[in-house]
Design a protein around this motif. Structure first.
Motif, PDB file in Angstrom:
ATOM      1  N   HIS A 369      -6.599  -3.026  -1.985  1.00 20.55           N
ATOM      2  CA  HIS A 369      -5.401  -2.208  -1.760  1.00 20.55           C
ATOM      3  C   HIS A 369      -4.162  -2.861  -2.364  1.00 20.55           C
ATOM      4  O   HIS A 369      -3.389  -2.221  -3.106  1.00 20.55           O
ATOM      5  N   ASP A 370      -3.950  -4.157  -2.067  1.00 23.18           N
ATOM      6  CA  ASP A 370      -2.713  -4.807  -2.484  1.00 23.18           C
ATOM      7  C   ASP A 370      -2.647  -5.024  -3.989  1.00 23.18           C
ATOM      8  O   ASP A 370      -1.564  -4.960  -4.577  1.00 23.18           O
ATOM      9  N   LEU A 371      -3.795  -5.277  -4.623  1.00 22.72           N
ATOM     10  CA  LEU A 371      -3.771  -5.437  -6.072  1.00 22.72           C
ATOM     11  C   LEU A 371      -3.392  -4.121  -6.745  1.00 22.72           C
ATOM     12  O   LEU A 371      -2.625  -4.103  -7.721  1.00 22.72           O
ATOM     13  N   ALA A 372      -3.909  -3.012  -6.220  1.00 21.35           N
ATOM     14  CA  ALA A 372      -3.551  -1.704  -6.781  1.00 21.35           C
ATOM     15  C   ALA A 372      -2.075  -1.406  -6.556  1.00 21.35           C
ATOM     16  O   ALA A 372      -1.381  -0.893  -7.456  1.00 21.35           O
ATOM     17  N   VAL A 373      -1.551  -1.715  -5.362  1.00 17.90           N
ATOM     18  CA  VAL A 373      -0.127  -1.479  -5.080  1.00 17.90           C
ATOM     19  C   VAL A 373       0.737  -2.366  -5.957  1.00 17.90           C
ATOM     20  O   VAL A 373       1.770  -1.928  -6.490  1.00 17.90           O
ATOM     21  N   ALA A 374       0.337  -3.651  -6.125  1.00 20.32           N
ATOM     22  CA  ALA A 374       1.102  -4.554  -6.990  1.00 20.32           C
ATOM     23  C   ALA A 374       1.120  -4.032  -8.425  1.00 20.32           C
ATOM     24  O   ALA A 374       2.163  -4.067  -9.104  1.00 20.32           O
ATOM     25  N   GLY A 375      -0.025  -3.535  -8.895  1.00 22.77           N
ATOM     26  CA  GLY A 375      -0.070  -2.965 -10.238  1.00 22.77           C
ATOM     27  C   GLY A 375       0.829  -1.747 -10.362  1.00 22.77           C
ATOM     28  O   GLY A 375       1.513  -1.566 -11.385  1.00 22.77           O
ATOM     29  N   GLN A 376       0.855  -0.917  -9.335  1.00 20.58           N
ATOM     30  CA  GLN A 376       1.723   0.260  -9.348  1.00 20.58           C
ATOM     31  C   GLN A 376       3.188  -0.152  -9.473  1.00 20.58           C
ATOM     32  O   GLN A 376       3.947   0.432 -10.259  1.00 20.58           O
ATOM     33  N   ARG A 377       3.597  -1.181  -8.703  1.00 19.32           N
ATOM     34  CA  ARG A 377       4.994  -1.598  -8.724  1.00 19.32           C
ATOM     35  C   ARG A 377       5.387  -2.220 -10.051  1.00 19.32           C
ATOM     36  O   ARG A 377       6.496  -2.021 -10.548  1.00 19.32           O
ATOM     37  N   VAL A 378       4.490  -3.005 -10.637  1.00 23.17           N
ATOM     38  CA  VAL A 378       4.806  -3.650 -11.907  1.00 23.17           C
ATOM     39  C   VAL A 378       4.881  -2.633 -13.040  1.00 23.17           C
ATOM     40  O   VAL A 378       5.799  -2.662 -13.868  1.00 23.17           O
ATOM     41  N   MET A 379       3.932  -1.694 -13.070  1.00 23.95           N
ATOM     42  CA  MET A 379       3.848  -0.750 -14.178  1.00 23.95           C
ATOM     43  C   MET A 379       4.638   0.539 -13.930  1.00 23.95           C
ATOM     44  O   MET A 379       4.748   1.376 -14.826  1.00 23.95           O
ATOM     45  N   GLY A 380       5.157   0.719 -12.712  1.00 26.14           N
ATOM     46  CA  GLY A 380       5.912   1.927 -12.422  1.00 26.14           C
ATOM     47  C   GLY A 380       5.042   3.166 -12.368  1.00 26.14           C
ATOM     48  O   GLY A 380       5.512   4.267 -12.696  1.00 26.14           O
ATOM     49  N   ALA A 381       3.786   3.000 -11.946  1.00 25.23           N
ATOM     50  CA  ALA A 381       2.871   4.144 -11.886  1.00 25.23           C
ATOM     51  C   ALA A 381       3.203   5.026 -10.686  1.00 25.23           C
ATOM     52  O   ALA A 381       3.846   4.598  -9.723  1.00 25.23           O
ATOM     53  N   ALA A 382       2.765   6.276 -10.755  1.00 22.50           N
ATOM     54  CA  ALA A 382       3.038   7.226  -9.671  1.00 22.50           C
ATOM     55  C   ALA A 382       2.224   6.902  -8.430  1.00 22.50           C
ATOM     56  O   ALA A 382       2.655   7.163  -7.306  1.00 22.50           O
ATOM     57  N   ARG A 383       1.047   6.326  -8.635  1.00 26.32           N
ATOM     58  CA  ARG A 383       0.168   6.016  -7.510  1.00 26.32           C
ATOM     59  C   ARG A 383      -0.430   4.622  -7.724  1.00 26.32           C
ATOM     60  O   ARG A 383      -0.408   4.096  -8.841  1.00 26.32           O
ATOM     61  N   PRO A 384      -0.981   4.020  -6.667  1.00 22.21           N
ATOM     62  CA  PRO A 384      -1.513   2.662  -6.797  1.00 22.21           C
ATOM     63  C   PRO A 384      -2.882   2.611  -7.487  1.00 22.21           C
ATOM     64  O   PRO A 384      -3.902   2.411  -6.857  1.00 22.21           O
ATOM     65  N   TYR A 385      -2.905   2.801  -8.790  1.00 27.52           N
ATOM     66  CA  TYR A 385      -4.142   2.690  -9.566  1.00 27.52           C
ATOM     67  C   TYR A 385      -4.542   1.225  -9.697  1.00 27.52           C
ATOM     68  O   TYR A 385      -3.710   0.366  -9.963  1.00 27.52           O
ATOM     69  N   LEU A 386      -5.825   0.951  -9.565  1.00 26.80           N
ATOM     70  CA  LEU A 386      -6.289  -0.409  -9.811  1.00 26.80           C
ATOM     71  C   LEU A 386      -6.117  -0.756 -11.281  1.00 26.80           C
ATOM     72  O   LEU A 386      -5.796  -1.893 -11.640  1.00 26.80           O
TER      73      LEU A 386
END
Length: 516
Positions: A369-386
């Motif tokens: 969960h947290d790796l996907a959320v961290a990726g979302q925040r760094v890349m500015g994605a709409a959802r927490p994609y892995l």
């Protein structure tokens, strides 16, 4: 120094503790009066410190005095429920010339004990209880259990329980007092010194009483039965600690609990690998302290060997044979281990399922969960994609990923990203049905592929975390296992069309992948 003399000394020190408290209170009052009569700045400072310390003392003693015994552990069994067990205890009580307990309780502990409610500093007994640990009934023979129960009844015979009640309360009062003086170092140091003196004397009394009770045990069951019981109890206690920390600690994960607590314990204790480990632990030298309440196992065994061997008829049957229906008793004690909320809200599952779900919940779910959320925040994605986290690595933005993981509560570490990535990749394999956490009674659970090969991703995760060019190979490997590039490991309500993957083309580069 005789046990009686030590006991008198312990009571004297207990009385001295309250005298010491009184002296501190009197000194505080005296300084306050002096301050009113003749004000001085130096007296004011001392009066404030001493008054605050006196207040802390009174508060600690008041809290201790208000503590109640609370609900008794385990399950009470009456004579109508367990007639053979009660008859055994009553026969043993006659042997050691004491009254039997008023209540017998089966408890989920590797222990047997007796207690006695008393009044007037132990001079008058009101109610006696005997506690028998169910794990002991599973491990001991009838002979060995009789020796253990004889030992406990010996405490009654020697009036140890009456002595123990006020001594224990004094111990609790002293410890609570010392802890309540954290902001008053000088007064705390004084009471700490006094507490250590009291504990050394009172615990010496307890150790001597244990040896005296062992004499009753040997007179009932013989040297071999008591020695065997002590050795088994030592090993069972070590095993129970392992069981609680490594297996029972999984209860509650994924909303589940073990359907059979003691069944699992028996399976673990019967495992050859675990038996060898416990044998090694049991062979290690014991740490001995003057504050121990019991003598060391070696000291007790040596003392038992010096006692005369009584005439008795051996009874090697399992101790469980003393129960009317061991399965019913086991289920009742297991139920007592859980709160009503846990009984109602946690699904009872077998150990294989509990380990699979518990290990995933404890090791993998949060990392995924947290790796996907961290990726979302760094890349500015709409959802927490892995895949957003993979893209961040591919673009060399590992430091930003680690910063987001720290924001999510992960502890700083040189291998933080690699560790979280490895656990997240394990989670993906589990969710895709490619791997599963597998129970082992010999050691830690193992994450295995369907064919039994162990999943080993730590080194590969470290390579990917350190090398952006390795991301392309990672994506292909996960795709071969069935993971889509738009995989979202967070369950969210679908408010509209599913968003696409994060912007940016996959990085090209090395094709490295795990061995499997």
């Amino acid at each position: 120094m005789t046990t009686a003399f030590r006991a008198v000394l312990a009571f004297t020190l207990l009385a001295g503790f309250y005298v010491l408290v009184g002296l501190v209170l009197a000194a505080a009052v005296l300084l306050d009066v002096m301050l009113v009569v003749d004000f001085h700045a130096g007296t004011l400072k001392a009066a404030i410190v001493l008054t605050l310390a006196a207040g802390a003392l009174v508060r600690a003693l008041f809290m201790v005095s208000r503590r109640q015994g609370g609900e008794q552990p385990g399950v009470a069994v009456g004579r109508e429920h367990e007639p053979v067990l009660w008859q055994t205890v009553e026969d043993l009580a006659r042997r050691v010339r004491t009254a039997p307990p008023d209540e017998i309780r089966l408890v989920p502990e590797v222990n047997a004990a007796v207690s006695e409610d008393t009044r007037w500093l132990g001079l008058k007994a009101t109610r006696r209880r005997m506690f028998i640990g169910l794990p002991l009934l599973h491990q001991l023979t009838v002979d060995e259990l009789r020796a253990v129960l004889g030992h406990e009844l010996g405490h009654y015979s020697g009036a140890h329980t009456r002595l123990g009640a006020p001594v224990y309360r004094g111990r609790v009062s002293l410890i609570a007092t010392v802890r309540g003086l954290d902001n008053h170092p000088f007064i705390q140091k004084l009471f700490t010194w006094y507490a250590k003196l009291y504990l050394r004397v009172s615990q010496a009394v307890s150790r001597r009483q244990e040896l005296e009770a062992d004499q009753h045990a040997v007179s009932i069951g013989g040297r071999q039965a008591m020695s065997g019981a002590l050795t088994k109890i030592h090993a069972t206690a070590l095993g129970w600690d392992v069981y609680v920390n490594a297996y029972l600690s999984l209860a509650g994960a994924a909303g589940a609990r073990p359907a059979s607590v003691f069944g699992g314990f028996q399976r673990m204790m019967g495992d050859p690998g675990r038996q060898a480990q416990l044998a090694r632990l049991g062979a290690e030298p014991e740490e001995v302290s003057p504050y121990d309440s019991h003598p060391s196992l070696a000291e007790r065994l040596a003392a038992i060997e010096r006692l005369p061997e009584p005439e008795h008829v051996p009874d090697p049957r399992p101790a469980l044979s003393l129960l009317a229906d061991p399965d019913v008793a086991t289920r009742a004690v297991e139920s007592s281990m859980w709160t009503p909320e846990a009984l109602a809200g946690l699904r009872p599952v077998d150990w294989e399922e509990l380990v699979a779900q518990g290990m995933y919940a404890g090791r993998n779910a949060e990392a995924l969960h947290d790796l996907a959320v961290a990726g979302q925040r760094v890349m500015g994605a709409a959802r927490p994609y892995l895949d957003a986290a993979f893209e961040a690595i591919a673009r060399g933005r590992q430091a930003e990923l680690e910063a987001r993981l720290l924001e999510l509560g992960w502890n700083p570490s040189e291998t933080l990203l690699a560790g979280v990535l490895g656990q997240a990749l394990e989670a993906v394999l589990i969710q895709l049905g490619q791997a599963r956490w597998t129970l082992s009674w010999s050691g830690p659970a193992r994450l295995l592929y369907d064919d039994g090969e162990e999943v080993a991703l730590s080194e590969y995760a470290a390579q990917v975390a350190a090398n952006p060019d390795a991301v392309a190979g990672l994506r292909r490997w996960l795709g071969d296992h069935g993971m889509r590039h738009d995989y979202v490991p967070v369950e969210e309500p679908q408010a509209g069309p599913q968003a696409g993957p994060p912007a940016g083309a996959p990085a090209s580069g090395a094709d490295s992948a795990p061995a499997r």
